[in-house]
Design a protein around this motif. Structure first.
Motif, mmCIF file in Angstrom:
data_model
loop_
_atom_site.group_PDB
_atom_site.id
_atom_site.type_symbol
_atom_site.label_atom_id
_atom_site.label_comp_id
_atom_site.label_asym_id
_atom_site.label_seq_id
_atom_site.Cartn_x
_atom_site.Cartn_y
_atom_site.Cartn_z
ATOM 1 N N ALA A 63 0.940 12.225 -1.374
ATOM 2 C CA ALA A 63 0.593 10.850 -0.288
ATOM 3 C C ALA A 63 -0.381 11.437 0.395
ATOM 4 O O ALA A 63 -1.870 10.926 0.426
ATOM 5 C CB ALA A 63 1.521 10.371 0.768
ATOM 6 N N ALA A 64 -0.400 12.812 0.799
ATOM 7 C CA ALA A 64 -2.203 13.831 0.978
ATOM 8 C C ALA A 64 -3.192 13.705 0.127
ATOM 9 O O ALA A 64 -4.343 13.740 0.522
ATOM 10 C CB ALA A 64 -1.535 14.906 1.945
ATOM 11 N N VAL A 65 -2.752 13.608 -1.178
ATOM 12 C CA VAL A 65 -3.496 13.852 -1.800
ATOM 13 C C VAL A 65 -4.191 12.795 -2.378
ATOM 14 O O VAL A 65 -5.621 12.771 -2.889
ATOM 15 C CB VAL A 65 -2.558 14.679 -3.139
ATOM 16 C CG1 VAL A 65 -4.153 14.597 -4.396
ATOM 17 C CG2 VAL A 65 -2.881 15.799 -3.347
ATOM 18 N N ARG A 66 -3.357 11.905 -2.528
ATOM 19 C CA ARG A 66 -4.516 10.558 -3.010
ATOM 20 C C ARG A 66 -4.773 10.107 -1.291
ATOM 21 O O ARG A 66 -6.000 9.505 -1.736
ATOM 22 C CB ARG A 66 -3.042 9.313 -2.726
ATOM 23 C CG ARG A 66 -1.953 9.455 -4.294
ATOM 24 C CD ARG A 66 -1.070 8.439 -4.365
ATOM 25 N NE ARG A 66 -0.469 8.534 -5.197
ATOM 26 C CZ ARG A 66 0.416 8.280 -5.853
ATOM 27 N NH1 ARG A 66 1.508 8.176 -4.856
ATOM 28 N NH2 ARG A 66 1.319 8.519 -6.527
ATOM 29 N N ILE A 67 -5.061 10.419 -0.323
ATOM 30 C CA ILE A 67 -5.415 9.990 0.798
ATOM 31 C C ILE A 67 -6.970 10.761 0.380
ATOM 32 O O ILE A 67 -8.036 10.502 1.237
ATOM 33 C CB ILE A 67 -4.963 9.903 1.981
ATOM 34 C CG1 ILE A 67 -3.813 8.800 2.644
ATOM 35 C CG2 ILE A 67 -5.544 10.347 3.426
ATOM 36 C CD1 ILE A 67 -2.448 9.702 3.881
ATOM 37 N N ILE A 68 -6.400 11.990 0.647
ATOM 38 C CA ILE A 68 -7.706 12.877 0.697
ATOM 39 C C ILE A 68 -8.534 12.743 -0.686
ATOM 40 O O ILE A 68 -10.192 12.381 -0.287
ATOM 41 C CB ILE A 68 -6.997 14.641 0.783
ATOM 42 C CG1 ILE A 68 -6.454 15.253 2.108
ATOM 43 C CG2 ILE A 68 -9.262 15.118 0.577
ATOM 44 C CD1 ILE A 68 -5.844 16.128 1.543
ATOM 45 N N CYS A 69 -8.253 12.372 -1.427
ATOM 46 C CA CYS A 69 -8.808 12.160 -2.599
ATOM 47 C C CYS A 69 -9.926 10.914 -2.585
ATOM 48 O O CYS A 69 -10.577 10.431 -2.768
ATOM 49 C CB CYS A 69 -8.252 12.138 -4.113
ATOM 50 S SG CYS A 69 -7.593 13.865 -4.645
ATOM 51 N N ASP A 70 -9.365 9.641 -2.145
ATOM 52 C CA ASP A 70 -9.748 8.198 -1.547
ATOM 53 C C ASP A 70 -10.947 8.795 -0.362
ATOM 54 O O ASP A 70 -11.715 7.973 -0.777
ATOM 55 C CB ASP A 70 -9.149 7.787 -0.664
ATOM 56 C CG ASP A 70 -9.131 5.924 -1.055
ATOM 57 O OD1 ASP A 70 -9.449 5.478 -1.668
ATOM 58 O OD2 ASP A 70 -8.883 5.356 0.348
ATOM 59 N N ALA A 71 -10.682 9.260 0.716
ATOM 60 C CA ALA A 71 -11.699 9.617 1.466
ATOM 61 C C ALA A 71 -12.644 10.167 0.110
ATOM 62 O O ALA A 71 -13.904 9.784 0.724
ATOM 63 C CB ALA A 71 -11.080 10.713 2.778
ATOM 64 N N ILE A 72 -12.794 11.540 -0.458
ATOM 65 C CA ILE A 72 -13.654 11.993 -1.116
ATOM 66 C C ILE A 72 -14.531 10.743 -1.771
ATOM 67 O O ILE A 72 -15.596 10.834 -2.382
ATOM 68 C CB ILE A 72 -13.431 13.095 -1.857
ATOM 69 C CG1 ILE A 72 -12.775 14.551 -1.157
ATOM 70 C CG2 ILE A 72 -14.457 13.942 -2.786
ATOM 71 C CD1 ILE A 72 -11.923 15.564 -1.281
ATOM 72 N N GLU A 73 -13.320 9.830 -2.755
ATOM 73 C CA GLU A 73 -14.350 9.193 -3.206
ATOM 74 C C GLU A 73 -14.848 8.176 -2.502
ATOM 75 O O GLU A 73 -15.960 7.333 -3.310
ATOM 76 C CB GLU A 73 -13.085 8.310 -3.959
ATOM 77 C CG GLU A 73 -13.792 6.861 -5.326
ATOM 78 C CD GLU A 73 -12.995 6.418 -5.924
ATOM 79 O OE1 GLU A 73 -12.612 4.962 -5.760
ATOM 80 O OE2 GLU A 73 -11.841 7.411 -6.838
ATOM 81 N N ARG A 74 -14.921 8.062 -1.479
ATOM 82 C CA ARG A 74 -15.253 6.489 -0.478
ATOM 83 C C ARG A 74 -16.291 7.254 0.806
ATOM 84 O O ARG A 74 -16.742 6.812 1.089
ATOM 85 C CB ARG A 74 -14.055 5.407 0.148
ATOM 86 C CG ARG A 74 -14.003 4.977 -0.894
ATOM 87 C CD ARG A 74 -12.682 4.532 0.470
ATOM 88 N NE ARG A 74 -12.535 3.897 1.062
ATOM 89 C CZ ARG A 74 -12.310 3.778 2.096
ATOM 90 N NH1 ARG A 74 -11.008 3.496 2.294
ATOM 91 N NH2 ARG A 74 -12.027 2.400 3.369
#
Length: 109
Positions: free
Chosen positions: A12-23
């Motif tokens: 879940a942390a990986v998904r949130i962090i990658c989403d923050a990076i992408e956005r």
């Protein structure tokens, strides 16, 4: 990052962090019990096999600037509404400390 060795909280942390990076959004989180905020630049596996976030810390901890955060010490990651520009002069998109990059700010030409 799939398979039985990855716990659901880490995934879940990986998904949130990658989403923050992408956005290109500032990330808020607790690290070793202290609230922080940072501009996330790279999430990957270090040469030592550790899942690490490389980010520019905005608040909390030992001051501002690029820091490495071991994901095992990070909790409650959340994306804020604040954007960042991804143009920090110390950003190295080919950081050799990483064996494998899972997601990162796209380098500007």
């Amino acid at each position: 990052m799939t398979g039985p060795e990855v716990d659901p909280h880490t995934l879940a942390a990986v998904r949130i962090i990658c989403d923050a990076i992408e956005r290109m959004r500032v990330l808020a989180f607790a690290y070793e019990g202290e609230e922080r905020s940072a501009d996330p630049y790279i999430l990957g596996i270090s040469r030592k096999g550790i899942l690490v976030l490389s980010a520019v810390q905005r608040s909390g901890g030992s001051g501002r600037g690029f820091r490495s955060f071991h994901i095992e010490g990070l909790s409650s990651p959340r994306i804020t509404g604040q954007k960042f520009f991804g143009n920090h002069p110390d950003y190295n998109p080919k950081d050799r400390d990483f064996e494998k990059i899972l997601c990162q700010v796209k380098p500007r030409d």
